[in-house]
Motif scaffolding. Sequence first.
Motif, PDB file in Angstrom:
ATOM      1  N   GLY A 608      30.553  54.126  33.520  1.00 60.00           N
ATOM      2  CA  GLY A 608      29.476  54.141  34.499  1.00 60.00           C
ATOM      3  C   GLY A 608      29.587  53.118  35.598  1.00 60.00           C
ATOM      4  O   GLY A 608      28.780  53.141  36.528  1.00 60.00           O
ATOM      5  N   HIS A 609      30.539  52.190  35.534  1.00 59.73           N
ATOM      6  CA  HIS A 609      30.738  51.251  36.625  1.00 59.73           C
ATOM      7  C   HIS A 609      32.169  51.360  37.142  1.00 59.73           C
ATOM      8  O   HIS A 609      33.008  52.051  36.561  1.00 59.73           O
ATOM      9  N   VAL A 610      32.441  50.687  38.237  1.00 62.90           N
ATOM     10  CA  VAL A 610      33.745  50.738  38.904  1.00 62.90           C
ATOM     11  C   VAL A 610      34.354  49.347  38.873  1.00 62.90           C
ATOM     12  O   VAL A 610      33.690  48.361  39.219  1.00 62.90           O
ATOM     13  N   GLU A 611      35.613  49.279  38.438  1.00 64.04           N
ATOM     14  CA  GLU A 611      36.363  48.029  38.441  1.00 64.04           C
ATOM     15  C   GLU A 611      37.517  48.147  39.425  1.00 64.04           C
ATOM     16  O   GLU A 611      38.187  49.183  39.478  1.00 64.04           O
ATOM     17  N   VAL A 612      37.754  47.092  40.193  1.00 60.91           N
ATOM     18  CA  VAL A 612      38.817  47.071  41.207  1.00 60.91           C
ATOM     19  C   VAL A 612      39.788  45.950  40.832  1.00 60.91           C
ATOM     20  O   VAL A 612      39.379  44.800  40.653  1.00 60.91           O
ATOM     21  N   TYR A 613      41.082  46.308  40.693  1.00 58.82           N
ATOM     22  CA  TYR A 613      42.127  45.355  40.333  1.00 58.82           C
ATOM     23  C   TYR A 613      43.089  45.195  41.510  1.00 58.82           C
ATOM     24  O   TYR A 613      43.363  46.165  42.249  1.00 58.82           O
ATOM     25  N   ASN A 614      43.635  43.986  41.676  1.00 60.81           N
ATOM     26  CA  ASN A 614      44.647  43.765  42.698  1.00 60.81           C
ATOM     27  C   ASN A 614      46.032  44.029  42.117  1.00 60.81           C
ATOM     28  O   ASN A 614      46.186  44.414  40.955  1.00 60.81           O
ATOM     29  N   MET A 615      47.065  43.807  42.940  1.00 58.21           N
ATOM     30  CA  MET A 615      48.430  44.119  42.526  1.00 58.21           C
ATOM     31  C   MET A 615      48.899  43.217  41.380  1.00 58.21           C
ATOM     32  O   MET A 615      49.832  43.583  40.663  1.00 58.21           O
ATOM     33  N   GLU A 616      48.280  42.050  41.210  1.00 59.70           N
ATOM     34  CA  GLU A 616      48.666  41.157  40.115  1.00 59.70           C
ATOM     35  C   GLU A 616      47.953  41.484  38.816  1.00 59.70           C
ATOM     36  O   GLU A 616      48.193  40.835  37.795  1.00 59.70           O
ATOM     37  N   GLY A 617      47.035  42.454  38.830  1.00 61.92           N
ATOM     38  CA  GLY A 617      46.311  42.834  37.625  1.00 61.92           C
ATOM     39  C   GLY A 617      45.040  42.057  37.407  1.00 61.92           C
ATOM     40  O   GLY A 617      44.416  42.211  36.352  1.00 61.92           O
ATOM     41  N   SER A 618      44.615  41.250  38.383  1.00 65.61           N
ATOM     42  CA  SER A 618      43.374  40.487  38.255  1.00 65.61           C
ATOM     43  C   SER A 618      42.203  41.342  38.706  1.00 65.61           C
ATOM     44  O   SER A 618      42.313  42.137  39.646  1.00 65.61           O
ATOM     45  N   LEU A 619      41.055  41.176  38.052  1.00 64.86           N
ATOM     46  CA  LEU A 619      39.850  41.916  38.402  1.00 64.86           C
ATOM     47  C   LEU A 619      39.273  41.343  39.688  1.00 64.86           C
ATOM     48  O   LEU A 619      38.820  40.190  39.725  1.00 64.86           O
ATOM     49  N   ALA A 620      39.289  42.129  40.764  1.00 67.08           N
ATOM     50  CA  ALA A 620      38.807  41.661  42.064  1.00 67.08           C
ATOM     51  C   ALA A 620      37.294  41.792  42.178  1.00 67.08           C
ATOM     52  O   ALA A 620      36.624  40.893  42.682  1.00 67.08           O
ATOM     53  N   THR A 621      36.746  42.894  41.734  1.00 66.14           N
ATOM     54  CA  THR A 621      35.298  43.111  41.803  1.00 66.14           C
ATOM     55  C   THR A 621      34.915  44.166  40.785  1.00 66.14           C
ATOM     56  O   THR A 621      35.761  44.926  40.300  1.00 66.14           O
ATOM     57  N   ARG A 622      33.622  44.185  40.506  1.00 67.04           N
ATOM     58  CA  ARG A 622      33.084  45.141  39.545  1.00 67.04           C
ATOM     59  C   ARG A 622      31.639  45.421  39.925  1.00 67.04           C
ATOM     60  O   ARG A 622      30.885  44.491  40.216  1.00 67.04           O
ATOM     61  N   PHE A 623      31.239  46.677  39.955  1.00 69.35           N
ATOM     62  CA  PHE A 623      29.876  47.006  40.357  1.00 69.35           C
ATOM     63  C   PHE A 623      29.448  48.318  39.702  1.00 69.35           C
ATOM     64  O   PHE A 623      30.274  49.109  39.241  1.00 69.35           O
ATOM     65  N   ILE A 624      28.137  48.507  39.668  1.00 68.79           N
ATOM     66  CA  ILE A 624      27.527  49.748  39.192  1.00 68.79           C
ATOM     67  C   ILE A 624      26.924  50.444  40.406  1.00 68.79           C
ATOM     68  O   ILE A 624      26.157  49.826  41.155  1.00 68.79           O
ATOM     69  N   PRO A 625      27.248  51.702  40.667  1.00 68.51           N
ATOM     70  CA  PRO A 625      26.638  52.394  41.811  1.00 68.51           C
ATOM     71  C   PRO A 625      25.115  52.374  41.712  1.00 68.51           C
ATOM     72  O   PRO A 625      24.531  52.854  40.748  1.00 68.51           O
ATOM     73  N   GLY A 626      24.484  51.759  42.717  1.00 64.68           N
ATOM     74  CA  GLY A 626      23.034  51.657  42.703  1.00 64.68           C
ATOM     75  C   GLY A 626      22.515  50.367  42.124  1.00 64.68           C
ATOM     76  O   GLY A 626      21.299  50.159  42.068  1.00 64.68           O
ATOM     77  N   GLY A 627      23.394  49.483  41.656  1.00 69.52           N
ATOM     78  CA  GLY A 627      22.967  48.199  41.134  1.00 69.52           C
ATOM     79  C   GLY A 627      22.727  48.211  39.636  1.00 69.52           C
ATOM     80  O   GLY A 627      22.921  49.207  38.939  1.00 69.52           O
ATOM     81  N   LYS A 628      22.286  47.054  39.125  1.00 73.24           N
ATOM     82  CA  LYS A 628      22.094  46.899  37.687  1.00 73.24           C
ATOM     83  C   LYS A 628      20.980  47.774  37.146  1.00 73.24           C
ATOM     84  O   LYS A 628      20.909  48.018  35.942  1.00 73.24           O
TER      85      LYS A 628
END
Length: 754
Positions: A608-628
């Motif tokens: 239910g949420h979206v995680e964004v990783y960079n090329m090094e495999g580190s978590l850049a951001t994480r969010f839930i559409p519409g907020g918590k």
Amino acid sequence: MVSQGSSPSLLEALSSDFLACKICLEQLQVPKTLPCLHTYCQDCLAQLAEGGRLRCPECRESVPLPPAGVVAFKTNFFVNGLLDLVKARAGGDLRAGKPACALCPLMGGASAGGPATARCLDCADDLCQACADGHRCTRQTHSHRVVDLVGYRAGWYDEEARERQAAQCPQHPGEALRFLCQPCSQLLCRECRLDPHLDHPCLPLAEAVRARRPGLEELLAGVDNNLAELEATRLAEKEALARLREQASKVVTQVEEAAERVLRALLAQKQEVLGQLRAHVEAAEEAARERLGELEGREQVAREAAAFARRVLSLGREAEILSLEGAIAQRLRQLQGCPWVPGAAPCQLPQLELHPGLLDKNCHLLRLSFEEQQPQDSKKDGAQSQGGDATQPQSRDGVQTPDQDRAQTPQEDEAQPLKAERAETPEEDGAKTPKEGRAQTPQEDGGTQARGGGRSNKKRKFKGRLKSISREPSPAPGPNLEGSGLLPRPIFFCTFPTRMPGDKRAPRITGLCPFGSREILVADEQNRALKRFSLNGDYRGAVPVPEGCSPCSVAALQDAVAFSAAARLYLINHNGEVQWRRALSLCQASHAVAAMPSGDRVAVSVSGHVEVYNMEGSLATRFIPGGKANRGLRALVFLTTSPQGHFVGSDWQQNSLVVCDGLGQVVGEYRGPGLHGCQPGSVSVDKKGYIFLTLREVNKVVILDPKGSLLGDFLTAYHGLEKPRVTTMVDGRYLVVSLSNGTIHVFRVRPLDS
């Protein structure tokens, strides 16, 4: 490939596909040459004639059809000669290895002729050893060139054979073409010379060639010069495009960094303002609590005194009332003399004051400027001229910031509004639309032609399926649809199967993504493979995957490929080497993967949420559409990104299509009747932000605007859709749709205003 300026060899002409018709993919039969110098079979050209004109299948040049029809086009004697040589080399009983002698039956020998061991290049006959010896001893044939048959079959004497074998006259069999009629520009044999061309000046072929060769060589030299200029221009265009992409990538990075700084500054201001607000409210609440306690105490004393006096007056006897009258009166006068309400407390109500620049739509702190690209040799001069011009202010990252329309916030270096103007350049569409009833696959620029019988047989196998696919544009949406802009429409491009000879099972396509220029990457979960195909359907190999992995969703990044398998996210290079892997939540059966527009980050849907990783495999951001507030209320099964930086997903828990920005704020959401009660399927976004949503149960692909409002149907069963599974967008204008049976359809997305 023969380089420019060099002469092709006979062996190259015989071994390449030069003698194959590009229409039927078979050896040329009765070759006819068009004015554009492309050669095809006479029967194949007859099928393309329409309306008195004929369009070349390769260069698309339209030529008028002669009054006599296709037969009036020039016969390609050069190709005929090569075909005769090929047929002569392939003649005889090749399986037995014993070709028959051509002279033995004529001399009263064996009816079928003895085994041939030699060949006369002048007579074009296979000879046995006895006939070959006699052939060298007769007066008429003693000058003929008799060679070993094995060497002839191996191609050792191809050049000599072509020199000794003259072209045959089509009107007089057995007569060689020997003369050129100058007024008619026609090749003649001796019989033709005696009939209608008797009074015409004629030249022997050798003399005519010597006279005309210099002119042709001069024209060829001019074309070679044009080719050199075209090649130089093409390289310059590629370099300019590479510079454009490089600069665009830098600007994207600069915009993202500037936006992150703005967000950080804005969030810092948010925390500061909220802290001030909390401190003010807490102080006011403490003062109010003290005042309320004092008021409640006074109220209780007065209420008790009044109740006692009222009880005495109502229940006491005369003597009792008179005895207490003095004390009661004194107390009541004392209470009346005290102030009931203390002095008014200062009450300051908070008000939010926004800087005028945040409300001004015309205020752009981030703005793009465009300048003409300078030639390669003038870069140095341009750099020197720029060094002396300091009138244009620049930001710390090199992004030009105009002085006009610039609103200064209280923190200039931190708080900047997130807005940048983007200029779109319309692209020319060069793809052609195949006609109804003919499976003609357009060839991409520089693309390879289909070779081999296996591939052509597969194309013929799927030819029947093409008849159900529309080659014409679908009708434009009616005016009653939501939105008033011009909508894209589909143009059929091609179709091809994805099952390869090495596959052990029928393909099950679970992921698609663009992979370089005009190429796609197909995730075949059933065969545990990542297959590469061109937009024309040519198989380009596979990207190796780790052993035991069944790729589900896939996305291509800069020199890397990201895919999900089971409950893990993998990043591998093009050689299949694992760069990193990340464990994902087990609460979701499959995880959708999408590449960010910059190509250096990958987004994945997890519970239910979206995680964004960079090329090094580190978590850049994480969010839930519409907020918590939407925690546990989302289930994104399909996910993609738009060129504008938005995330578009199919939410199966809300049964809707949701569009949100990079911070998770919902920009738009659609759950209307246009979904036909189906769960939303795969999503793709074109270069203008239009969203293409797959509805598998009703065999449709619908189109929505960038904010998620339904505009209408884009593809239906009329276009050959049968249980569409996943889609992707290539180069922003080619929609690739995979079906459940492993077939892929490619449609060109063409705007009505193009």
